[in-house]
Design an enzyme around this catalytic site. Sequence first.
Site, mmCIF file in Angstrom:
data_model
loop_
_atom_site.group_PDB
_atom_site.id
_atom_site.type_symbol
_atom_site.label_atom_id
_atom_site.label_comp_id
_atom_site.label_asym_id
_atom_site.label_seq_id
_atom_site.Cartn_x
_atom_site.Cartn_y
_atom_site.Cartn_z
ATOM 1 N N LYS A 56 -42.002 8.627 25.275
ATOM 2 C CA LYS A 56 -40.745 8.909 25.981
ATOM 3 C C LYS A 56 -41.014 9.219 27.445
ATOM 4 O O LYS A 56 -40.309 8.738 28.330
ATOM 5 C CB LYS A 56 -40.020 10.086 25.322
ATOM 6 C CG LYS A 56 -39.405 9.739 23.975
ATOM 7 C CD LYS A 56 -38.869 10.972 23.259
ATOM 8 C CE LYS A 56 -38.396 10.583 21.859
ATOM 9 N NZ LYS A 56 -37.831 11.708 21.115
ATOM 10 N N GLN A 100 -37.856 17.889 20.711
ATOM 11 C CA GLN A 100 -38.397 16.978 19.704
ATOM 12 C C GLN A 100 -38.347 17.618 18.309
ATOM 13 O O GLN A 100 -38.696 18.789 18.140
ATOM 14 C CB GLN A 100 -39.844 16.620 20.091
ATOM 15 C CG GLN A 100 -40.498 15.570 19.230
ATOM 16 C CD GLN A 100 -39.937 14.180 19.439
ATOM 17 O OE1 GLN A 100 -39.254 13.899 20.416
ATOM 18 N NE2 GLN A 100 -40.221 13.286 18.518
ATOM 19 N N ASP A 123 -29.962 13.362 23.204
ATOM 20 C CA ASP A 123 -30.173 12.934 21.813
ATOM 21 C C ASP A 123 -28.844 12.771 21.077
ATOM 22 O O ASP A 123 -28.788 12.134 20.028
ATOM 23 C CB ASP A 123 -31.005 13.979 21.054
ATOM 24 C CG ASP A 123 -32.487 13.651 21.002
ATOM 25 O OD1 ASP A 123 -32.837 12.459 21.084
ATOM 26 O OD2 ASP A 123 -33.283 14.598 20.867
HETATM 27 N N1 LIG Z 1 -35.247 15.172 19.175
HETATM 28 C C1 LIG Z 1 -35.738 14.032 18.679
HETATM 29 N N2 LIG Z 1 -35.260 12.859 19.145
HETATM 30 C C2 LIG Z 1 -35.754 11.665 18.654
HETATM 31 O O1 LIG Z 1 -35.322 10.584 19.085
HETATM 32 C C3 LIG Z 1 -36.794 11.700 17.665
HETATM 33 C C4 LIG Z 1 -37.250 12.958 17.243
HETATM 34 N N3 LIG Z 1 -36.691 14.096 17.745
HETATM 35 N N4 LIG Z 1 -38.238 13.037 16.312
HETATM 36 C C5 LIG Z 1 -38.886 11.860 15.790
HETATM 37 C C6 LIG Z 1 -37.987 10.629 15.821
HETATM 38 C C7 LIG Z 1 -38.714 9.305 15.733
HETATM 39 N N5 LIG Z 1 -38.415 8.592 16.955
HETATM 40 C C8 LIG Z 1 -38.985 7.358 17.310
HETATM 41 C C9 LIG Z 1 -38.966 6.849 18.597
HETATM 42 C C10 LIG Z 1 -39.607 5.670 18.926
HETATM 43 C C11 LIG Z 1 -40.281 4.940 17.979
HETATM 44 C C12 LIG Z 1 -41.006 3.696 18.357
HETATM 45 O O2 LIG Z 1 -41.087 3.335 19.514
HETATM 46 N N6 LIG Z 1 -41.603 2.974 17.376
HETATM 47 C C13 LIG Z 1 -42.397 1.781 17.619
HETATM 48 C C14 LIG Z 1 -43.811 1.932 17.081
HETATM 49 C C15 LIG Z 1 -44.495 3.189 17.497
HETATM 50 C C16 LIG Z 1 -45.860 3.332 16.835
HETATM 51 O O3 LIG Z 1 -46.656 2.368 16.851
HETATM 52 O O4 LIG Z 1 -46.133 4.428 16.304
HETATM 53 C C17 LIG Z 1 -41.777 0.587 16.917
HETATM 54 O O5 LIG Z 1 -41.043 0.786 15.937
HETATM 55 O O6 LIG Z 1 -42.036 -0.525 17.344
HETATM 56 C C18 LIG Z 1 -40.282 5.403 16.687
HETATM 57 C C19 LIG Z 1 -39.635 6.585 16.358
HETATM 58 C C20 LIG Z 1 -37.641 9.385 17.732
HETATM 59 N N7 LIG Z 1 -37.359 10.553 17.148
#
Ligand SMILES: Nc1nc(=O)c2c([nH]1)NC[C@@H]1CN(c3ccc(C(=O)N[C@@H](CCC(=O)O)C(=O)O)cc3)C=[N+]21
Length: 296
Positions: A56, A100, A123
């Site tokens: 992020k 987070q 968020d």
């Molecule tokens: N307050 C809060 N806000 C959130 O938005 C929040 C959170 N807590 N806690 C955890 C979850 C999870 N999350 C993700 C964001 C990006 C990918 C992402 O970019 N994923 C990549 C792969 C990443 C990798 O390789 O590990 C993809 O799907 O292509 C995944 C999951 C946001 N979250």
Amino acid sequence: MVSDAKLIDGKAFARRLRHDIRDQAQGLHARHGVLPTLAVVMVGEDPASAVYVRNKVRATEEAGMRSVSHHLPKSTTQDELLDLIAGLNADQSVHGLLVQLPLPEQIDRDAILDAINPEKDVDGFHIVNAGRLAVGRQDGFIPCTPMGCMMLLRSVVPNLAGLHAVVIGCSNIVGRPMARLLQQAGCTVTVTHLKTRDVAAETRRADIIVVAAGHAGLVRGDWVKEGAIVIDVGINRVDTVSGSRLVGDVAFDEVSPRAAAITPVPGGVGPMTIACLLQNTLQAARQFVTGVIMVE
Ligand SMILES: Nc1nc(=O)c2c([nH]1)NC[C@@H]1CN(c3ccc(C(=O)N[C@@H](CCC(=O)O)C(=O)O)cc3)C=[N+]21
Ligand SMILES: [Mg+2]
């Protein structure tokens, strides 16, 4: 004869979106001297959270915006976290603020989310923003993952009106807001959850399936109607002989020959979540500028 589904390239979509956001952030800075700024707060040492927070922060800076991060120890008390949030709420140079998740168990998640100034809640988890979405108002922040899913859906089917959508999972972060957005777009929406007797019977009738269950490979080939659109929100790390890899909630190899379009994991919804966070941060900074102009 079944043809392979069209892959919905969330990574490429997110890249274009981040590029547009960068241009708009620069414009806002040039016109008003305001540099959109996101504060990210993380508590504890969850390794997955650390990776997301790093991503992020990097994406924010690549979009020409400023980021401020605060990493607190696992032993942080609720009052200490509330004090930090109060300071960031009051800080006029911070436009977007997120904490987070997950949080350590001594901290009440809802108390924290509700302490964030709703006008900085990028968020979209604050109860005021959830309420705005629930009653169909357009002036709140929409949670980033459902917002990204809607953009991907609309890239395949611009007009969703009349389609039957089935959402698997009803968390406040994905399933519930997703169902509301689909309904506002004119879909007939079914939400399934842990108590649903026969999830497959619901998904088989769906034109659109959005799955956010956190269960690797839950959606099998025979759960999906020929020609359906499948959005996979799942992020599951599974161990294999050659290490670990990321898979979604959809049994991709079974489902993709039947679906008209499908998101991959990785490279589908995940990158959109981050791009939409930047979109919301830009919106927060714009609303800050509008507020300042109205006060002047
Ligand atoms: N307050 C809060 N806000 C959130 O938005 C929040 C959170 N807590 N806690 C955890 C979850 C999870 N999350 C993700 C964001 C990006 C990918 C992402 O970019 N994923 C990549 C792969 C990443 C990798 O390789 O590990 C993809 O799907 O292509 C995944 C999951 C946001 N979250
Ligand atoms: Mg993904």
